[in-house]
Design a protein around this motif. Sequence first.
Motif: not given
Length: 460
Positions: A49-52, A57-59
Motif C-alpha cells: 500500500e505504501r508503494v502504491r 509514478e503510478p504502478i
Amino acid sequence: MKRRVRTVAAVAGAFMAGVVVGPMVAAWAQDGGRADTYRLLNLFGDVFERVRAEYVEPINDRDAVENAINGMLTGLDPHSSYLNQRSYRDMQVQTRGEFGGLGIEVTQENGYIKVISPIDETPAARGGVKAGDLITHLNGNSVQGLTLQEAVEQMRGERGTSLKITIRREGADRPIELSLTREVIRPQVVRFRLEGNDIGYVRLTSFNEQTDVGLRRAIQTMRQQAGQAGLKGLVLDLRNNPGGLLDQAVQVSDEFLDQGEIVSTRARRPEDAQRWNAKSGDIAQGLPLVVLINGGSASASEIVAGALQDHRRAIVLGVKSFGKGSVQTVMPIPGNGAIRLTTARYFTPSGRSIQATGIEPDIEVLAQRQEATASIPREREADLRRALRNEGGVQQPAGAAIPKLELPPGIAEKVSRLPPDGAPAFDPTKPETDFQLQQATQLLRNLAAVQTPSRRAASR
C-alpha cells in the motif's frame, strides 16, 4: 510402451493489497506460528500500500505483486521462479516441441533479427530464407526496438496464417520480400549422422516431448544407412544440453538399458519419493556406447549420463557436467500463469546426488588445449547463488567416476586428453574440428576391433 512420467500439481492463491486466501494463510500459520505468519503477511500488505500511494509514478498492481512473488521464489534457489501467463505459454510451447511458425532459428544483431538457419522442410526453407539473412520488417513493420522474444512471438502464429517478412541479404541490391504461410514446426532436438559409415552419431539438444521418438527414429535410420556392414558403435552427444522433461530423460535412458533403476527422486516428505526402473529392450542391441558431456550438460542430461554410467552401459567421455541435481515442478495457478518450484533432488542408480558436483567422465578429454590452463573455469551449479547443497546421497570421491566401465587393456590409453598443438579451434558447425567426437569414434572403433565375431554379429 515406455512409461511416461509427468509431475503435475495445481496451486490456487492470490495476494490482493495484503489480503491472502484463507486456506493458504492457515497452512502457513501452522508451519511458523499463527501470530508471526499474520504479522509478516500484514507487513507485505503495508509495504504494498505504501508503494502504491507514494511511489514517484503510478504502478501496475499486477506487475508489483508478480515481482514480489518472483522475488520470494528466486530467493529460494537459482531454479525456482514465477511464470506469468506469457512465460508459461512459452514454456509449454518449448516442452511440447511443436508450434505454429515459419521454421527459422534466429538471434538478434544490431537491432535486427538474424537468421541462424532455416529448418529443413519448413515454410522458411522452401521460401528461400538463408542463413545470415537479416529480417528487417514483419508485415511491413520494422523490427527495430523489438526484443528477440517479441519478434519471435510475431513470427509464430496459427497454422495456415501468412506473414510477410522483409530481408536484407549480403550481396543483394535491394531488400527481399517474402510471403510465408505458417505451418506446425517441430524443432530438431535430435540430430544424427554416420561418422565414417560405421559409427552412429546422435546429438540431443534438449529433452522435450519429441526427444525419445526422435532418438528411436535416428537409430533406425542410421542402421539402414550403414547397410550390411552394420554399426560398430554409437555416440550420444549431450554436450551443452541444458535438460528438460524428466520423463524424457527416463525414456532415453531406458532405450539403452534392459533392467535396473534409472533414477530416483527424494522430496521433503519421505512418502513423496519416487523411483523409475528400466524395461527390457536395448534399442542399440548391445552396441558399444559413448556419451559425450561437458560443463553445459545439465539436469536431464546428467540423469541419462549418470544412469548409463552407473549401469556400465556407456563410457562417459568429455569433462565434468554442470551439476544440477534438483527437480522443478511447474504448478499452474488458474488465470495467473504458474510457479516453477524445486520440489526434489534426484539420485543416480548407485545413490549418488550430483547436485553441485556433476558427473565425472570415465575418460577426460578436453575440447581445446586452452581448457587445461584456463584461469577462469566455466560456471557450474555450485557457483550459483543459493544453490542447493549436495546431501542425502552416496558421496562421490573427487576426481573419480563411480562406477567405471572396465575396458580391454590398452584401449583407454589410446584416447588423447588434449588436442594436438596447432589443432583448429573447435567450431560446432564443423565436425572436423570436434576433437572430443574424434576421440569417441576412435575409441568405439578400437573396441569393435577387439570384440569377438559373435558379439559383433549380435549387435547388428
